[in-house]
Enzyme design. Structure first.
Site, short mmCIF file in Angstrom:
data_model
loop_
_atom_site.label_atom_id
_atom_site.label_comp_id
_atom_site.label_asym_id
_atom_site.label_seq_id
_atom_site.Cartn_x
_atom_site.Cartn_y
_atom_site.Cartn_z
N LYS C 195 5.91 19.12 -43.64
CA LYS C 195 5.79 19.97 -42.46
C LYS C 195 5.63 19.11 -41.21
CE LYS C 195 2.33 21.91 -40.28
NZ LYS C 195 2.71 21.95 -38.86
N GLY C 247 -3.25 12.96 -39.16
CA GLY C 247 -3.67 13.84 -38.08
C GLY C 247 -5.14 13.61 -37.75
N SER C 248 -5.78 14.64 -37.29
CA SER C 248 -7.15 14.47 -36.82
C SER C 248 -8.13 14.36 -37.98
CB SER C 248 -7.55 15.65 -35.93
OG SER C 248 -7.74 16.79 -36.73
N THR C 249 -9.25 13.71 -37.72
CA THR C 249 -10.28 13.57 -38.74
C THR C 249 -10.82 14.95 -39.12
OG1 THR C 249 -10.86 11.32 -38.13
CG2 THR C 249 -12.58 12.61 -39.19
N GLU C 250 -10.91 15.84 -38.14
CA GLU C 250 -11.43 17.17 -38.41
C GLU C 250 -10.58 17.89 -39.47
OE1 GLU C 250 -14.35 18.17 -37.59
OE2 GLU C 250 -13.83 19.85 -38.90
N GLY C 252 -8.48 16.49 -41.48
CA GLY C 252 -8.54 15.69 -42.70
C GLY C 252 -9.71 16.08 -43.57
N GLU C 269 -4.58 9.73 -43.18
CA GLU C 269 -4.52 8.75 -42.08
C GLU C 269 -4.99 9.51 -40.85
OE1 GLU C 269 -3.97 7.08 -39.15
OE2 GLU C 269 -1.79 6.89 -39.30
N CYS C 303 -3.15 6.92 -32.97
CA CYS C 303 -4.44 6.96 -33.65
C CYS C 303 -5.10 5.60 -33.65
CB CYS C 303 -4.26 7.48 -35.08
SG CYS C 303 -2.88 6.71 -35.92
N GLU C 400 -12.35 10.37 -29.84
CA GLU C 400 -10.96 9.99 -29.68
C GLU C 400 -10.35 10.88 -28.60
OE1 GLU C 400 -8.33 10.81 -33.00
OE2 GLU C 400 -7.28 8.93 -32.62
#
Lengths: 296, 361, 495
Positions: C195, C247-250, C252, C269, C303, C400
């Site tokens: 996606k 993508g974002s840590t959130e 993830g 990542e 990132c 970030e």
């Protein structure tokens, strides 16, 4: 009538930062043999004991990770030497504690010694096998090296008190990590005896910390702990496993969930790789003159 | 004497600034640059080296060495990457035309051959004044650059044109002669009417670490120039590293050189974009510390309009737009001018031109 | 007494402005409508169409058909069929040849892809042309060669693929991230449902055309555009054997949590807040270049961006002066102009986030400096910004920002530099600038980051592993280490 000497029983305590403290909670639980006979009262670690163990593991990490691979190999090998020297004690513990027959117990202790020796030999091979010089398309020297992840919280398998425990702990520390391991709750005595082996080997305090008690009580705190970098869920049952994995997601911990549990099989490398990070370093290279580009 | 900024075409692009103080007395010959000169170095001129660290740098040999070795290093890969990045600038249409005319006005049209004759210099001078007679509005070049013995011919041809007469001197190109010989070389060029002197540094002394000796020689030559603008040729191709190029540039700036110049054109590599960039950074840093504008001249190997435009982009972005001025930036070149003229026609006429539409001199 | 003429000051120099040098938008052959790529066909999805906007003009670029949960199911089924069918049956060397073809296909349509990427994403054409597209092609070329050499991946003599892989990628390097994900997955013998990001789906769909033209068997790769709900449906789909997310840590964390107890493999990542550390003995001019590249490359939508500059106090003023001068030369504007250095922020939403986070810098007492570059009248642009006087506790030093905003902190000793650099839950990348060799290697080992650039920054190569420590994620992409993310080791009954 001759008087029989009363043996001196051992007080089984936790192993944290190289010392043997009681649980700060003052709690213990009785451990019984296969026939239900009382064997010992064992410390029942609390959340705070887990916290202290993480502090000890973190404190030990920098030194342990920074020691040379050769030195680390020697230290791990020394553990095997000390274990071999206490073979009889461990056989006895497995026979009385687990009800193993003496031959099987002997084989298990021997296998545990050999497992430690196996991983002692890995310390100075990791970088060569999983590191690389990267042939990047530019004037740079780029290399990748495996580094230990950090502090690992591990649940020892419930059913194989010595070989299972050693098979979990050895790869974690051989690769330079430090560990807080929760001993098999029903068979904690070999774990504490192993702590005595570790304490009399050359292993720096805090590299291995052993807690006894109820994993279901302590493990969630370790899984959610912000200063724990990874989880080894070998000893977690299916339900606990899912909960712990969810808790681990809060700080994006690495989680190792094994696919098998045959401790007599060759160990493979999955456990070694599970707690290694790969670090890539780049530096310009080549241009040593005004004519630029390329090397010589 | 005429040490003023180049006039003519260049003036159309940029207003000239104040010329040097015309009342500056000429120096008696041979008063400086003798052995041990650093120990008796005169106080810096007013306006020069206001920075305490800079004045300390030239106190004696060891402070000079300490200062030059203390300059920040240069990472060659990073430097070349920036140069390559700047080279990808796409300069089109009007900005290209502007660049071409600016580049023409910055050319030090050069002939430095053993076979040079008065006739060759005369025809070069004519070209310098009017590079493309058939085209209106083509600026004249900045200067003609010749050997000392042909300065008189050039000066005569260029009198009143605003085009400078530059002379190489100091036992060009090797610089291997006694200081007295080098100074005599300079004085003969000055006496014959040179308005700019292109000296070479003693690369042997530099590479042997005798920075004070190189410094003293530049100071002595500068005095012998008696107010003419002094270009200090570093011969970067012999210095071996960008770190050395930066040190030599600062040495020349500390000694009072008006220009830092890359090369004699007799050694390869000569002017490359990264080397020019090091010099541009040096004069920009010098300006930041002293408020003074010093000039840069890449020489040798710049043959095409594309090369010249890439250098101008570096001038614009590394040193700053103030340096887009023939007073502060020159191209030492011979064949570059014709390519600039060819491209100028192509841009103006909207179709490709041919080599026979510009003159061969 | 020597009296040498002082060096006069020149007059005003030429006003030289580079004329616009726009790349031709026509080369992108942008169509009005793009469809998803499912089981070898370009089909309409059941989701609502989305409109991809050119962030530099705020004008619609194209409408894109999106997937529904049912489409995700169809795609996973197709990928499973392809995995169990032709893809697993194929000799590894043949599989590799498909990847080589794809690498070539990207190179052949490089200019078109660069234009589409720039129009859809807002990044400068020189970056999509010189970095994104060539590196994407290189990733396929590199991994192609691995397909028949997996026995040498360090995972035992006969490692096996995982099966069907679900991949979700971000909008900052749309094509390149697709290549980072698809190439190793296919080389290892997996099949893929990918996606692309909601705001940048176009190059992935052009890549789908390249895959189709390469003759890749149906269902081996499926590309389903859509928003976060499609991603959620994909990563939670029970038919998926492995999830790879960038993508974002959130997000993830959410994915890791969602996969808890399922036994499915996962690599992440995630975000970063990289320290770029400049020592007083650094090659300062190149360090300034590295700082600029570190934070303004791709508008800071990276990132691994060097968003925290740690500069030794003794050279801080000098570095900051040079830095501001250098940043002032950055040309912000039309991403299609070949001379543009800083393009458009990818979306209005991201622009707002950058604006809000920067505002906390003012509130918390940092000093803001903004590049004097003019901003275009329309489009999502944010000027290069530097905050000095930043302390570790400020949000702009911890969060970030994912934009062209640099936070500058100082340090006195190497120990302090390491302590501050590592004082973050992230650990993706770091930079070190010093001419002292032993310090480079010492720092490289002390920094808890997956990539350490010494005397350079933001270098990427398919042969070099990339990925994070700690909350920047786990697993690697690129190099031999990257293959482990898509293979099952064949060894160890007790593993």
């Amino acid at each position: 009538m001759s008087q029989q000497r009363l043996p001196v029983a051992k007080t089984y305590k936790l192993f944290v930062g190289g010392a043997f403290p009681r649980s700060e909670s003052g709690r213990t639980y009785p451990v019984r043999g296969p026939g239900g006979e009382f064997l010992a009262n064992v410390a029942r670690a609390s959340r705070k004991d887990a916290r202290d163990a993480v502090v000890a593991a973190r404190k030990a990490f920098r030194g342990w990770a920074g020691t040379t691979a050769y030195n680390r190999g020697q230290v791990v090998y020394r553990i095997a030497e000390m274990l071999e020297g206490r073979r009889a004690q461990f056989v006895d513990l497995l026979v009385t504690g687990d009800g193993a027959d003496p031959a099987a117990a002997g084989a298990a202790v021997d296998a545990a010694v050999d497992r430690i020796v196996h991983f002692a030999g890995w310390t100075d091979k990791l970088a060569a096998v999983w590191g690389s010089a990267n042939p990047v398309a530019g004037p740079y020297f780029s290399f990748s090296v495996p580094e230990p992840t950090g502090v690992v919280a591990a649940l020892a398998p419930p059913d194989d008190a010595l070989l299972g425990l050693v098979s979990v702990v050895a790869p974690i520390i051989a690769s330079g990590n430090t560990v807080v391991v929760l001993a098999a709750p029903d068979h904690p005595l070999p774990a504490i005896a192993l702590a005595e082996v570790l304490a009399t080997s050359d292993l720096p305090g805090g590299v291995v910390n052993i807690l006894t008690g109820d994993p279901a009580e302590i493990a969630p705190h370790l899984a959610a702990h912000g200063d724990v970098d990874a989880l080894d869920l070998t000893g977690a049952g299916a339900e606990l496993r899912a909960d712990l994995e969810r808790a681990a997601a809060g700080t994006v911990k690495r989680v190792h969930v094994p696919t098998g549990s045959d401790w007599t099989a060759p160990p493979g490398t999955a456990r070694l790789r599970a707690f290694l990070e790969v670090k890539t370093v780049w530096h310009p290279t080549g241009a040593v003159s005004l004519t630029g580009g390329g090397g010589y | 004497m005429d040490t003023a900024r180049p006039q003519g075409g260049a003036a159309a692009l940029a207003e000239p600034g104040a010329g040097p103080d015309a009342t500056t007395p000429a120096l008696p010959a041979g008063t400086a640059g003798t052995a041990g000169g650093l120990q008796q170095r005169p106080a810096p001129s007013p306006g020069l080296r206001t920075d305490a660290e800079l004045s300390d740098a030239t106190r004696d040999d060891s402070s000079l060495r300490r200062f030059l070795r203390g300059l920040p290093g240069i990472d060659p890969v990073g430097l070349e990457q920036r140069a390559a990045g700047l080279a990808t600038r796409s300069i089109k249409k009007n900005s290209k035309l502007q660049a071409i005319d600016l580049a023409i006005s910055m050319v030090d049209l050069t002939t430095l051959e053993g076979a040079d004759t008065p006739g060759k210099v005369r025809s070069l001078a004519a070209k310098a004044r009017r590079p493309d007679p058939a085209q209106p509005g083509v600026p004249s070049v900045a200067a003609v650059c010749v050997y000392p013995d042909l300065v008189a011919v050039a000066a005569e041809q260029l009198a009143g044109s605003g085009v400078g007469v530059a002379s190489v001197a100091t036992a060009f190109p090797s610089g291997r002669a006694a200081l007295a010989v080098k100074l005599a070389d300079v004085r003969s060029a000055v006496d014959a009417g040179a308005t700019e002197i292109d000296m070479v540094i003693d690369r042997g002394a530099f590479l042997a670490g005798r920075f004070g000796e190189v410094f003293d020689q530049i100071v002595a030559v500068r005095q012998a120039c008696a107010g003419r603008r002094l270009k200090v040729i570093l011969e970067t191709g012999e210095l071996g590293t960008y770190d050395n190029v930066r040190r030599a540039a600062w040495l020349a700036l500390l000694a009072g050189g008006d220009f830092v110049k890359t090369s004699t054109g007799k050694v390869s590599p000569a002017a490359t974009l990264p080397v020019t960039q090091v010099l541009l950074q040096a004069v920009a840093d010098w300006h930041a510390r002293t408020g003074e504008y010093r000039a840069v001249k890449p020489a040798g190997g710049i043959r095409t309009t594309k090369d010249a435009v890439r250098h101008l982009v570096a001038v614009n972005e590394v040193a700053g737009p103030a340096w887009l001025d023939p007073y502060l930036f020159r191209f030492g070149a011979s064949s570059l001018l014709n390519d600039l003229l060819l491209q100028r026609r192509t841009q103006r006429e909207g179709h490709y031109s041919g080599p026979d539409y510009v003159t061969v001199d | 007494m020597t009296a040498i003429a002082p060096h006069p000051t020149p007059g005003s120099a030429l006003e030289w402005d580079y004329a616009p040098a726009p790349e031709s938008a026509a080369i992108g052959r942008i169509r009005d409508r793009y469809r998803m790529y499912l089981d070898g066909d370009f089909v309409d999805g059941q989701g609502d169409d989305l409109t991809s906007v050119n962030p530099a003009t705020e004008e619609p670029l194209a409408t894109v058909s999106t997937a529904s949960a049912a489409d995700v199911d169809r795609a996973v089924t197709a990928a499973r069929r392809a995995y169990e069918g032709p893809w697993s049956a194929m000799p590894a060397a043949e599989r590799g040849k498909y990847l080589f073809r794809i690498a070539r296909g990207i190179a052949e349509r490089a200019r078109e892809l660069a234009v589409v990427e720039t129009l859809d994403n807002g990044k400068p054409i020189k970056e999509s042309r010189d970095v994104d597209v060539p590196t994407a092609s290189a990733h396929f070329f590199y991994h192609a060669g691995w397909a028949d050499k997996l026995a040498h991946a360090g995972l035992g003599p006969a490692p096996r693929p995982l099966g069907v892989v679900g991949q979700v990628i971000p909008w900052n390097f749309p094509l390149l991230m697709a290549a980072w994900k698809i190439a190793p997955a296919l080389a290892a013998g997996n099949t893929v449902v990918l996606k692309p990001a909601e705001t940048t789906p176009l190059t992935a769909l052009v890549l789908a055309e390249i895959l189709a033209d390469a003759g890749l068997p149906d269902g081996v790769v499926n590309i389903l555009p859509g928003a976060g709900d499609v991603g959620q449906a994909l990563v939670r789909h029970p038919g998926i054997d492995k999830v790879a997310f960038t993508g974002s840590t959130e997000v993830g964390r959410q994915i890791q949590s969602a996969l808890a107890g399922t036994g499915r493999a996962l690599t992440l990542e995630l975000g970063g807040k990289a320290a770029n550390i400049v020592f007083d003995d650094a090659p300062l001019d190149q360090a300034v270049e590295g700082i600029v590249n570190g934070i303004f490359f791709n508008q800071g939508h990276v990132c691994c961006a060097g968003s925290r500059l740690l500069v030794q106090e003794s050279v801080a003023d000098e570095v900051l002066d040079k830095l501001r001068l250098r940043i002032s030369t950055l040309r912000l504007g039309d991403p299609m102009d070949k001379n543009t250095d800083v393009g458009a922020v990818n979306s209005a939403e991201q622009l707002q986030r950058i604006t809000e986070l920067s505002a906390t810098g003012d509130l918390e007492g940092a000093q803001r400096w903004t590049s004097p570059c003019p901003l275009p009248d329309r489009g999502y642009f944010f000027p290069p910004t530097v905050f000095s006087g930043v302390t570790q506790s400020m949000r702009i030093a911890r969060d970030e920002i994912f934009g062209p905003v640099l936070s500058v902190l100082t340090f006195r000793t190497p120990d302090e530099a390491v302590a501050k650099a590592n004082n973050t839950p992230y650990g993706l990348s770091a930079g070190v600038w010093t001419e002292k060799g032993s310090r480079i290697l010492g720092m490289a080992s002390a920094l808890r980051a997956g990539v350490v650039w010494a005397n350079t920054f933001n270098r990427f190569d398919p042969t070099a592993a990339f990925g994070g420590y700690r909350e920047s994620g786990f697993g690697r992409e690129g190099g031999r280490a990257g293959l482990a993310a898509y293979l099952r080791s064949d060894e160890g009954a007790q593993a």
